[in-house]
Motif scaffolding. Structure first.
Motif, PDB file in Angstrom:
ATOM      1  N   SER A   9      -6.197  -0.046   3.157  1.00 50.53           N
ATOM      2  CA  SER A   9      -6.594  -1.106   2.235  1.00 50.53           C
ATOM      3  C   SER A   9      -5.477  -1.407   1.229  1.00 50.53           C
ATOM      4  O   SER A   9      -5.633  -2.254   0.359  1.00 50.53           O
ATOM      5  CB  SER A   9      -7.873  -0.715   1.494  1.00 50.53           C
ATOM      6  N   ALA A  10      -4.353  -0.721   1.371  1.00 50.87           N
ATOM      7  CA  ALA A  10      -3.204  -0.967   0.492  1.00 50.87           C
ATOM      8  C   ALA A  10      -2.569  -2.312   0.833  1.00 50.87           C
ATOM      9  O   ALA A  10      -2.724  -2.830   1.944  1.00 50.87           O
ATOM     10  CB  ALA A  10      -2.168   0.141   0.651  1.00 50.87           C
ATOM     11  N   LYS A  11      -1.836  -2.860  -0.127  1.00 53.62           N
ATOM     12  CA  LYS A  11      -1.120  -4.111   0.101  1.00 53.62           C
ATOM     13  C   LYS A  11      -0.142  -3.919   1.253  1.00 53.62           C
ATOM     14  O   LYS A  11       0.588  -2.934   1.308  1.00 53.62           O
ATOM     15  CB  LYS A  11      -0.377  -4.523  -1.170  1.00 53.62           C
ATOM     16  N   GLN A  12      -0.131  -4.864   2.183  1.00 51.72           N
ATOM     17  CA  GLN A  12       0.753  -4.778   3.345  1.00 51.72           C
ATOM     18  C   GLN A  12       2.185  -5.142   2.944  1.00 51.72           C
ATOM     19  O   GLN A  12       2.391  -6.053   2.134  1.00 51.72           O
ATOM     20  CB  GLN A  12       0.279  -5.752   4.425  1.00 51.72           C
ATOM     21  N   PRO A  13       3.159  -4.453   3.522  1.00 49.77           N
ATOM     22  CA  PRO A  13       4.557  -4.802   3.242  1.00 49.77           C
ATOM     23  C   PRO A  13       4.887  -6.189   3.808  1.00 49.77           C
ATOM     24  O   PRO A  13       4.261  -6.627   4.775  1.00 49.77           O
ATOM     25  CB  PRO A  13       5.356  -3.729   3.986  1.00 49.77           C
ATOM     26  N   ASP A  14       5.886  -6.863   3.217  1.00 50.39           N
ATOM     27  CA  ASP A  14       6.328  -8.125   3.794  1.00 50.39           C
ATOM     28  C   ASP A  14       7.041  -7.836   5.121  1.00 50.39           C
ATOM     29  O   ASP A  14       7.304  -6.680   5.455  1.00 50.39           O
ATOM     30  CB  ASP A  14       7.212  -8.904   2.816  1.00 50.39           C
ATOM     31  N   GLU A  15       7.341  -8.864   5.880  1.00 46.49           N
ATOM     32  CA  GLU A  15       7.846  -8.694   7.243  1.00 46.49           C
ATOM     33  C   GLU A  15       9.085  -7.801   7.345  1.00 46.49           C
ATOM     34  O   GLU A  15       9.099  -6.880   8.156  1.00 46.49           O
ATOM     35  CB  GLU A  15       8.102 -10.051   7.900  1.00 46.49           C
ATOM     36  N   PRO A  16      10.151  -8.019   6.564  1.00 44.41           N
ATOM     37  CA  PRO A  16      11.306  -7.118   6.703  1.00 44.41           C
ATOM     38  C   PRO A  16      10.956  -5.658   6.374  1.00 44.41           C
ATOM     39  O   PRO A  16      11.397  -4.744   7.063  1.00 44.41           O
ATOM     40  CB  PRO A  16      12.332  -7.671   5.708  1.00 44.41           C
ATOM     41  N   ALA A  17      10.160  -5.452   5.339  1.00 47.84           N
ATOM     42  CA  ALA A  17       9.774  -4.082   4.966  1.00 47.84           C
ATOM     43  C   ALA A  17       8.856  -3.477   6.022  1.00 47.84           C
ATOM     44  O   ALA A  17       8.934  -2.273   6.305  1.00 47.84           O
ATOM     45  CB  ALA A  17       9.093  -4.082   3.595  1.00 47.84           C
ATOM     46  N   LEU A  18       7.997  -4.288   6.624  1.00 45.16           N
ATOM     47  CA  LEU A  18       7.102  -3.801   7.677  1.00 45.16           C
ATOM     48  C   LEU A  18       7.902  -3.343   8.889  1.00 45.16           C
ATOM     49  O   LEU A  18       7.666  -2.259   9.431  1.00 45.16           O
ATOM     50  CB  LEU A  18       6.109  -4.893   8.080  1.00 45.16           C
ATOM     51  N   ALA A  85       5.301  10.296   3.842  1.00 44.74           N
ATOM     52  CA  ALA A  85       5.878   9.044   4.328  1.00 44.74           C
ATOM     53  C   ALA A  85       4.902   7.876   4.170  1.00 44.74           C
ATOM     54  O   ALA A  85       5.303   6.777   3.769  1.00 44.74           O
ATOM     55  CB  ALA A  85       6.308   9.192   5.784  1.00 44.74           C
ATOM     56  N   ILE A  86       3.629   8.108   4.482  1.00 46.49           N
ATOM     57  CA  ILE A  86       2.621   7.053   4.345  1.00 46.49           C
ATOM     58  C   ILE A  86       2.442   6.680   2.878  1.00 46.49           C
ATOM     59  O   ILE A  86       2.393   5.496   2.530  1.00 46.49           O
ATOM     60  CB  ILE A  86       1.279   7.495   4.972  1.00 46.49           C
ATOM     61  N   ALA A  87       2.350   7.685   2.022  1.00 51.05           N
ATOM     62  CA  ALA A  87       2.184   7.429   0.586  1.00 51.05           C
ATOM     63  C   ALA A  87       3.334   6.586   0.054  1.00 51.05           C
ATOM     64  O   ALA A  87       3.118   5.623  -0.689  1.00 51.05           O
ATOM     65  CB  ALA A  87       2.081   8.742  -0.179  1.00 51.05           C
ATOM     66  N   LYS A  88       4.540   6.906   0.455  1.00 47.22           N
ATOM     67  CA  LYS A  88       5.711   6.159  -0.007  1.00 47.22           C
ATOM     68  C   LYS A  88       5.712   4.740   0.574  1.00 47.22           C
ATOM     69  O   LYS A  88       5.921   3.766  -0.149  1.00 47.22           O
ATOM     70  CB  LYS A  88       6.989   6.886   0.392  1.00 47.22           C
ATOM     71  N   ALA A  89       5.450   4.620   1.866  1.00 45.36           N
ATOM     72  CA  ALA A  89       5.523   3.319   2.529  1.00 45.36           C
ATOM     73  C   ALA A  89       4.453   2.345   2.039  1.00 45.36           C
ATOM     74  O   ALA A  89       4.703   1.143   1.934  1.00 45.36           O
ATOM     75  CB  ALA A  89       5.408   3.494   4.040  1.00 45.36           C
ATOM     76  N   LEU A  90       3.253   2.868   1.744  1.00 46.54           N
ATOM     77  CA  LEU A  90       2.141   1.995   1.355  1.00 46.54           C
ATOM     78  C   LEU A  90       1.829   2.060  -0.142  1.00 46.54           C
ATOM     79  O   LEU A  90       0.863   1.451  -0.597  1.00 46.54           O
ATOM     80  CB  LEU A  90       0.896   2.343   2.169  1.00 46.54           C
ATOM     81  N   ALA A  91       2.644   2.800  -0.885  1.00 43.10           N
ATOM     82  CA  ALA A  91       2.491   2.915  -2.340  1.00 43.10           C
ATOM     83  C   ALA A  91       1.074   3.334  -2.723  1.00 43.10           C
ATOM     84  O   ALA A  91       0.390   2.652  -3.487  1.00 43.10           O
ATOM     85  CB  ALA A  91       2.889   1.618  -3.033  1.00 43.10           C
ATOM     86  N   LEU A  92       0.648   4.465  -2.172  1.00 44.83           N
ATOM     87  CA  LEU A  92      -0.653   5.008  -2.549  1.00 44.83           C
ATOM     88  C   LEU A  92      -0.561   6.524  -2.654  1.00 44.83           C
ATOM     89  O   LEU A  92       0.343   7.136  -2.099  1.00 44.83           O
ATOM     90  CB  LEU A  92      -1.757   4.571  -1.576  1.00 44.83           C
ATOM     91  N   PRO A  93      -1.482   7.150  -3.391  1.00 40.12           N
ATOM     92  CA  PRO A  93      -1.426   8.600  -3.572  1.00 40.12           C
ATOM     93  C   PRO A  93      -1.748   9.340  -2.271  1.00 40.12           C
ATOM     94  O   PRO A  93      -2.560   8.878  -1.464  1.00 40.12           O
ATOM     95  CB  PRO A  93      -2.513   8.887  -4.619  1.00 40.12           C
ATOM     96  N   GLN A  94      -1.129  10.510  -2.103  1.00 45.49           N
ATOM     97  CA  GLN A  94      -1.363  11.313  -0.907  1.00 45.49           C
ATOM     98  C   GLN A  94      -2.822  11.748  -0.783  1.00 45.49           C
ATOM     99  O   GLN A  94      -3.312  11.944   0.332  1.00 45.49           O
ATOM    100  CB  GLN A  94      -0.466  12.552  -0.902  1.00 45.49           C
ATOM    101  N   ASP A  95      -3.508  11.896  -1.906  1.00 42.46           N
ATOM    102  CA  ASP A  95      -4.899  12.347  -1.826  1.00 42.46           C
ATOM    103  C   ASP A  95      -5.861  11.198  -1.494  1.00 42.46           C
ATOM    104  O   ASP A  95      -7.077  11.348  -1.560  1.00 42.46           O
ATOM    105  CB  ASP A  95      -5.326  13.080  -3.100  1.00 42.46           C
ATOM    106  N   ARG A  96      -5.305  10.055  -1.077  1.00 41.66           N
ATOM    107  CA  ARG A  96      -6.116   8.915  -0.599  1.00 41.66           C
ATOM    108  C   ARG A  96      -5.800   8.647   0.876  1.00 41.66           C
ATOM    109  O   ARG A  96      -5.981   7.552   1.378  1.00 41.66           O
ATOM    110  CB  ARG A  96      -5.836   7.663  -1.436  1.00 41.66           C
TER     111      ARG A  96
END
Length: 117
Positions: A9-18, A85-96
């Protein structure tokens, strides 16, 4: 052989970042598993509504499927590496983040008109 599906449910990265994110996960998994990257698949589903721990703050559910048996210590290590890696890529806490690990029988995993069995 390895497949990582991300549902968030995190904000999706733009195309180059994706594109960069998908490539970095592919390279990471190939390295961690010692498997050729040509067999690694990574997907990010379109942004979805989620509730986790009674909250609608951004969260992620990941499915990791692998042909063969991963030992418990390898799964523990992959959980740490993927959560970071997921937390960093999607800008969310690891405990989520939840990750479901599944070992798949190669005979039940099709590729290029055959299976890995």
């Amino acid at each position: 052989m390895p497949l990582l599906n991300l549902f968030s449910s995190a904000k999706q990265p733009d195309e180059p970042a994706l594109a960069q994110m998908l490539k970095s996960f592919s390279t990471l998994l190939a390295h961690e598993l010692g498997k050729p990257e040509r067999y690694v698949m990574v997907g990010l589903a379109p942004r979805m509504e989620m509730s986790f721990a009674g909250s609608r703050e951004p969260a992620c559910y990941a499915e990791f499927k692998n042909v063969g048996q991963l030992p418990d210590d390898k799964i523990e290590h992959l959980s740490q590496v993927l959560c970071m890696a997921i937390a960093k890529a999607l800008a969310l806490p690891q405990d989520r983040i939840y990750i479901e690990f599944t070992n798949a029988d190669g005979a039940l995993w099709g590729f290029d008109g055959g299976t890995f069995g």
